[in-house]
Design an enzyme around this catalytic site. Structure first.
Site, PDB file in Angstrom:
ATOM      1  N   ARG A  30      38.633  37.518  42.013  1.00  0.00           N
ATOM      2  CA  ARG A  30      39.684  37.942  42.927  1.00  0.00           C
ATOM      3  C   ARG A  30      40.751  36.858  43.018  1.00  0.00           C
ATOM      4  NH1 ARG A  30      38.344  37.620  47.530  1.00  0.00           N
ATOM      5  NH2 ARG A  30      36.155  37.067  47.419  1.00  0.00           N
ATOM      6  N   TYR A  50      40.021  42.819  36.776  1.00  0.00           N
ATOM      7  CA  TYR A  50      38.777  42.360  37.408  1.00  0.00           C
ATOM      8  C   TYR A  50      38.399  43.242  38.601  1.00  0.00           C
ATOM      9  CZ  TYR A  50      35.556  39.808  40.301  1.00  0.00           C
ATOM     10  OH  TYR A  50      34.467  39.496  41.080  1.00  0.00           O
ATOM     11  N   LYS A 103      37.236  46.472  47.773  1.00  0.00           N
ATOM     12  CA  LYS A 103      37.796  45.493  48.717  1.00  0.00           C
ATOM     13  C   LYS A 103      39.089  45.999  49.357  1.00  0.00           C
ATOM     14  CE  LYS A 103      34.552  42.613  47.735  1.00  0.00           C
ATOM     15  NZ  LYS A 103      33.503  42.334  48.727  1.00  0.00           N
ATOM     16  N   HIS A 150      32.227  43.127  55.799  1.00  0.00           N
ATOM     17  CA  HIS A 150      31.722  42.612  54.510  1.00  0.00           C
ATOM     18  C   HIS A 150      30.222  42.330  54.664  1.00  0.00           C
ATOM     19  CE1 HIS A 150      32.327  39.377  51.121  1.00  0.00           C
ATOM     20  NE2 HIS A 150      31.960  40.532  50.617  1.00  0.00           N
ATOM     21  N   SER A 199      31.546  35.985  49.723  1.00  0.00           N
ATOM     22  CA  SER A 199      31.265  36.362  48.337  1.00  0.00           C
ATOM     23  C   SER A 199      30.457  35.270  47.645  1.00  0.00           C
ATOM     24  CB  SER A 199      32.579  36.579  47.588  1.00  0.00           C
ATOM     25  OG  SER A 199      33.359  37.521  48.284  1.00  0.00           O
ATOM     26  N   CYS A 249      27.366  34.383  48.306  1.00  0.00           N
ATOM     27  CA  CYS A 249      26.553  33.597  49.241  1.00  0.00           C
ATOM     28  C   CYS A 249      25.280  34.335  49.654  1.00  0.00           C
ATOM     29  CB  CYS A 249      27.380  33.205  50.458  1.00  0.00           C
ATOM     30  SG  CYS A 249      28.690  32.037  50.037  1.00  0.00           S
ATOM     31  N   ASP A 251      27.197  45.111  50.130  1.00  0.00           N
ATOM     32  CA  ASP A 251      28.499  44.434  50.226  1.00  0.00           C
ATOM     33  C   ASP A 251      29.359  44.897  51.392  1.00  0.00           C
ATOM     34  OD1 ASP A 251      30.202  42.437  48.976  1.00  0.00           O
ATOM     35  OD2 ASP A 251      31.524  44.063  48.367  1.00  0.00           O
ATOM     36  N   ARG A 297      29.326  39.518  36.382  1.00  0.00           N
ATOM     37  CA  ARG A 297      28.847  40.597  37.254  1.00  0.00           C
ATOM     38  C   ARG A 297      28.113  41.697  36.505  1.00  0.00           C
ATOM     39  NH1 ARG A 297      30.058  40.107  43.016  1.00  0.00           N
ATOM     40  NH2 ARG A 297      31.224  38.184  43.080  1.00  0.00           N
TER      41      ARG A 297
END
Ligand code: GDP
Ligand code: PGA
Ligand code: MN
Ligand code: MN
Length: 618
Positions: free
Chosen positions: A91, A231, A240, A260, A282, A284, A307, A399
């Site tokens: 991002r 991406y 998002k 989130h 993100s 974590c 998420d 990912r």
């Protein structure tokens, strides 16, 4: 199959779904599609059906273009490897804008530009930007198609990679379009272009994108414009951009929360069930906690989401959460049979896209932390890689993108549009010091303070320096679609209007504290069930805690450490609240709060003063 008011919009409704869609009877949608096509001048406009045949056509096309490499079907059926342009891996927060009419509404934490100014710039970029490419129209719904108020979107994109990834991550296609038409529904228009037109005879590259990138939300118009990146977080606009940035604005206006957060179901040995939501920045630990395989006997975890959580109060006064997504977009490195066996089982079923991981010589994927290190592989950069290369084979933010229904521990309640009543909310970040393993807040406002002051080291999920401690309120810093001070006020207001006995209890966790050698103090992953257990026992009034200046922390005896290979000193170090460390934290919190000037809710200033007083600073 499933109980509850389930959603029958599966990923594929059979061959009849593959009939070409020429357009729509929804006049507004047709007009927007025509307008975008006139501006971007694609060779062709294709309405996405969401069928299995369409997936096959598009993935074949991506293989032919060199974007995808098909993996060995024996290992990962119907799955693909993709390597992005090395500049398009995460991002781009510095290129992300909240273009509210009033600058004040974007707040001090977002980039802002006047909507008309931004539109003028972007219309210039979009002009002719799809030349030589196909423009796809992707109808989608975030959450359930049969929700009381289905949350529709339509993404226009010139990227096949985006179309196939959207089919994994959201409910897409003709069944959604028909519902939009039947209801004459509103939808969030979401325009995406790679910004890589092809002139006649010009050869394509495997990962088209543009050096110039814009990820733009127009909150009042509920509209998204994205340019220049392929991406996930920049290009799969349901995730998002819609489900967090635009939805957080809708949630503010309508009295709910777009967060989130992962959602999990926890069952105790006594067969009591609890639903937990947790917000970590993100990279974590959300996906790992969502799919946790508990190490303590008798406890089970089932997954609802990894998420995003949309939460609203039910008629019974409890806070209900739904996961608006349809897939997982998970961090690959570190994922293995020990840390996340359920993610491994999910991706091993196939139907997945792997981006920026390594490709093995036998047609499988690999990344740092996975078992069976290959003697040779092709790195995400397309270079020869061996264990002695001294370089990462997979990008730190590589990912996997995989369908949610393949998760072997998916909770049945995932299919219920009503969602699940949340008992506890966990906030957490990545801190090598200061923040103990777990702290219980005193009440909703104190929990809101914990969330509002949450801090974490930056990760590879966003471009920029990694490992820098920053405030990341509610793990939403890059995702709040309006003024963060107003967002804090919204949290406080929701708590004020609610029945306090029915509000989720709020905890603050840190799996990432380190010892003097730099090693993690806490083993994490499946062992995190021990922290969940303590939290549940606190709510049941069964577990002991010490009151510290920052909140309630487990006594070493109250945390179940049976069978854990940790010395009592290590457990103590993981739980320690060091007033000296916290005194050093205070100026950082003050600096953070100062950014909001007069807009910070007074309750948060009162909480800060209380903390300072307890630390002996007042
Ligand atoms: P998300 O981006 O928030 O969903 O985070 P993930 O669950 O994908 O995890 C991001 C990274 O943190 C991965 O490399 C994980 O292996 C690692 N991680 C996740 N949970 C833990 C944990 O409990 N302890 C440690 N040490 N690392 C973790
Ligand atoms: P994550 O999702 O939170 O799982 O890392 C992607 C992101 O937030 O960019
Ligand atoms: Mn995320
Ligand atoms: Mn994740």
């Amino acid at each position: 199959q499933h109980g509850h008011g389930q959603d029958h919009s599966g990923r594929d409704a059979g061959p009849e779904r593959d009939k070409p869609v020429g357009g729509t009877t929804h006049a507004g949608l047709q007009a927007w599609v025509d307008e975008v096509a006139a501006l971007t001048t694609p060779d062709e406009v294709v309405w996405v059906t969401g069928s299995q045949q369409e997936w096959t056509r598009l993935t074949d096309k991506l293989v032919a273009a060199g974007t995808f490499t098909r993996l060995d079907p024996e290992k990962k059926p119907n799955s693909f490897h993709a390597a992005s342009d090395p500049t398009d891996v995460a991002r781009v927060e510095d290129r992300t804008y909240i273009c509210s009419v009033d600058e004040r509404d974007a707040g001090p934490t977002n980039n802002w530009m006047a909507p008309e100014e931004m539109k003028e710039i972007m219309r210039g970029l979009y002009a002719g930007c799809m030349t030589g490419r196909t423009m796809y129209v992707v109808p989608f719904v975030m959450g359930h198609l049969n929700a009381e108020h289905p949350m529709f979107g339509v993404e226009i994109t010139d990227s096949e990679y985006v179309v196939v990834s959207m089919r994994v991550m959201a409910r897409t296609g003709v069944s959604v379009l028909r519902r939009i038409e039947e209801l004459d529904a509103d939808y969030v228009p979401a325009l995406h272009s790679l910004g890589a037109p092809l002139q006649p005879g010009q050869a394509d590259v495997p990962w088209p994108c543009n050096e110039t990138k814009y990820i733009v939300q127009f909150p009042e118009q509920r509209m998204i414009w994205s340019y220049g990146s392929g991406y996930g977080g920049n290009a799969l606009l349901g995730k998002k951009c819609y489900a967090l940035r635009i939805a957080s604005v809708m949630a503010r206006d309508e009295g709910w929360l777009a967060e989130h957060m992962l959602i999990l179901k926890l069952t105790s040995p006594e067969q009591q069930t609890y639903y937990v939501a947790a917000a970590f920045p993100s990279a974590c630990g959300k996906t790992n906690l969502a799919m946790l395989a508990p190490t303590i006997p008798g406890w089970t975890v089932e997954t609802l989401g990894d998420d995003i959580a949309w939460m609203r109060f039910g008629e019974d006064g409890r806070l209900y959460a739904v996961n608006p997504e349809f897939g997982f977009f998970g961090v690959a490195p570190g994922t293995n049979e020990h840390t996340n066996p359920n993610a491994m089982r999910t991706i091993n079923l196939g139907n997945s896209v792997f981006t920026n991981v390594a490709l093995t010589d036998d047609g499988d994927v690999w990344w740092e932390g996975l078992e069976n290190t290959p003697a040779h592989a092709t790195s995400w950069k397309g270079e020869d890689w061996t264990p002695d290369s001294g370089e990462l084979s997979a990008h730190a933010n590589s990912r996997y993108c995989t369908p949610i229904e393949q998760c072997p521990i998916l909770a049945d309640e995932y299919h219920d549009p009503q969602g699940v009543p949340i008992s506890a909310i966990f906030f957490g970040g990545r801190r090598r010091d200061t923040v103990p393993l777990v702290t219980e807040s005193r009440d909703w406002v104190h929990g809101t303070f914990m969330g509002a002051t949450l801090s974490s080291e930056t990760t590879a999920a966003a471009t920029g320096q990694v490992g820098v401690v920053r405030r990341d309120p509610m793990a939403m810093l890059p995702f709040i679609g309006y003024d963060a001070a107003d967002y804090f006020q919204h949290w406080i207001d929701l708590g004020k209007d609610a029945d306090a006995t029915k509000l989720p209890r709020i905890f603050y966790v840190n799996w990432f504290r380190r010892d003097d050698d730099g090693d993690f103090l806490w083993p994490g992953f499946g062992e995190n069930a021990r922290v969940l257990k303590w939290a549940i026992e606190r709510m049941e009034g069964k577990a002991a805690a010490v009151e510290t200046p920052i909140g309630h922390v487990p006594t070493p005896e109250a945390l179940d450490t049976t069978g854990l290979e940790m010395t009592p000193e290590q457990v103590e170090a993981a739980l320690a609240v060091d007033p000296e460390e916290w005194k050093q934290e205070i100026p950082q919190i003050e600096e953070w709060f100062a950014r909001f000037e007069g807009n910070l809710p007074t309750q948060l200033q009162v909480e800060l003063d209380g903390l300072k007083a307890r630390l002996g600073l007042l």
